[in-house]
Design an enzyme around this catalytic site. Structure first.
Site, PDB file in Angstrom:
ATOM      1  N   SER A 110       0.848  -1.197   0.000  1.00 56.38           N
ATOM      2  CA  SER A 110       0.000   0.000   0.000  1.00 56.38           C
ATOM      3  C   SER A 110       0.878   1.239   0.000  1.00 56.38           C
ATOM      4  CB  SER A 110      -0.903   0.011   1.240  1.00 56.38           C
ATOM      5  OG  SER A 110      -1.567   1.245   1.384  1.00 56.38           O
TER       6      SER A 110
ATOM      7  N   TYR B 115      -2.766  -1.173  10.177  1.00 61.76           N
ATOM      8  CA  TYR B 115      -2.707  -1.454   8.739  1.00 61.76           C
ATOM      9  C   TYR B 115      -1.375  -0.990   8.161  1.00 61.76           C
ATOM     10  CZ  TYR B 115      -3.959  -1.162   3.771  1.00 61.76           C
ATOM     11  OH  TYR B 115      -3.985  -1.298   2.404  1.00 61.76           O
TER      12      TYR B 115
END
Length: 252
Positions: free
Chosen positions: A138, A151
């Site tokens: 990401s 995350y």
């Protein structure tokens, strides 16, 4: 290994919807032989495989129900008995700031375990024919901001793992290329994940006002596009609807 998607057998975790589905679609469009979709969502996965088979031909897509945290040995054995796998795409992931352990188990631990299982299987020095492993990380594996602490931690780890396992030293021994992909904000179900209470308003404001949202198909197209030329250990960023960019490497 030949860097051409044509006639390749490809496994995609979390492939029933979103980015995983679009990666599957794009690989089949580029001539892949077989696309194996792994996902915990059975109904969605069955429908995804049917849609792809209707589009590209019978048995081009196969769905296997799979929990990436529990089913590695069973599912990988089933796959290896039936197919000669060329590419693994580790796409399964969650955004769940209520549980650090669950986030790390799915986004990092399972990804490492699946990578190593397929890396060992593909190794040319152990009788394999080489291959490619994509790890979906990401843009949050780079960015400095207060949001999505768990995350973000998991995605930092994915980038470090991919760069290290994919280092040319390891590639020369194994013949297995490892690449990390870092999408920016993309319109998928993962964005509905929860956040810490005091971050909720700020994070939603960022999504509403400060980011350019992408569609999943833009990621799928970019992933397949770089298959022919991306070097092992490289990290690629696809954000803000801009072309895929190679992230800078730090060497010592």
């Amino acid at each position: 290994m030949e860097r051409d998607p044509k006639d390749k057998v490809i496994v995609v975790t979390g492939g029933a919807r979103g980015i995983g589905y679009e990666i599957s679609d794009q690989f089949l469009q580029s001539g892949a032989k077989t696309l194996i979709i792994l996902d915990i969502l059975e109904d969605v996965g069955v429908n995804a495989a049917k849609t792809l088979n209707d589009k590209y031909g019978e048995d081009k897509a196969v769905f296997i129900k799979c929990d990436v945290m529990k089913d590695l040995e069973k599912v990988s054995e089933e796959i290896f008995q039936k197919y000669q796998v060329d590419v693994l795409v580790n796409n399964a992931g969650i955004l769940n700031e209520a549980s650090f352990k669950l986030t790390m188990d799915i986004n990092c631990i399972a990804l490492v375990e699946w990578s190593m299982k397929f890396w060992e299987y593909m190794r040319t020095d152990k009788g394999g024919r080489g291959g490619t492993i994509y790890n979906i990380a990401s843009i949050y594996g780079f960015e400095y901001s207060p949001w999505a602490v768990y995350y973000k931690t998991s995605k930092y780890a994915v980038i470090g793992f991919s760069r290290t396992l994919g280092h040319p030293f390891n590639y020369e021994k194994s013949g297995v290329r490892v690449i990390a992909i870092c999408p920016g904000f993309t319109d998928t179900a993962i964005l509905t994940g929860n956040s810490w209470d005091w971050q909720k308003e700020g994070f939603e404001n960022v999504m509403a006002n400060d980011v350019t949202m992408q569609t999943p198909d833009t990621i799928g197209k970019a992933v397949v596009e770089i298959f022919t030329f991306a070097e092992t250990g490289s990290v690629w960023v696809k954000a803000n609807n801009e072309p895929m960019k190679l992230a800078p490497m730090c060497a010592m």
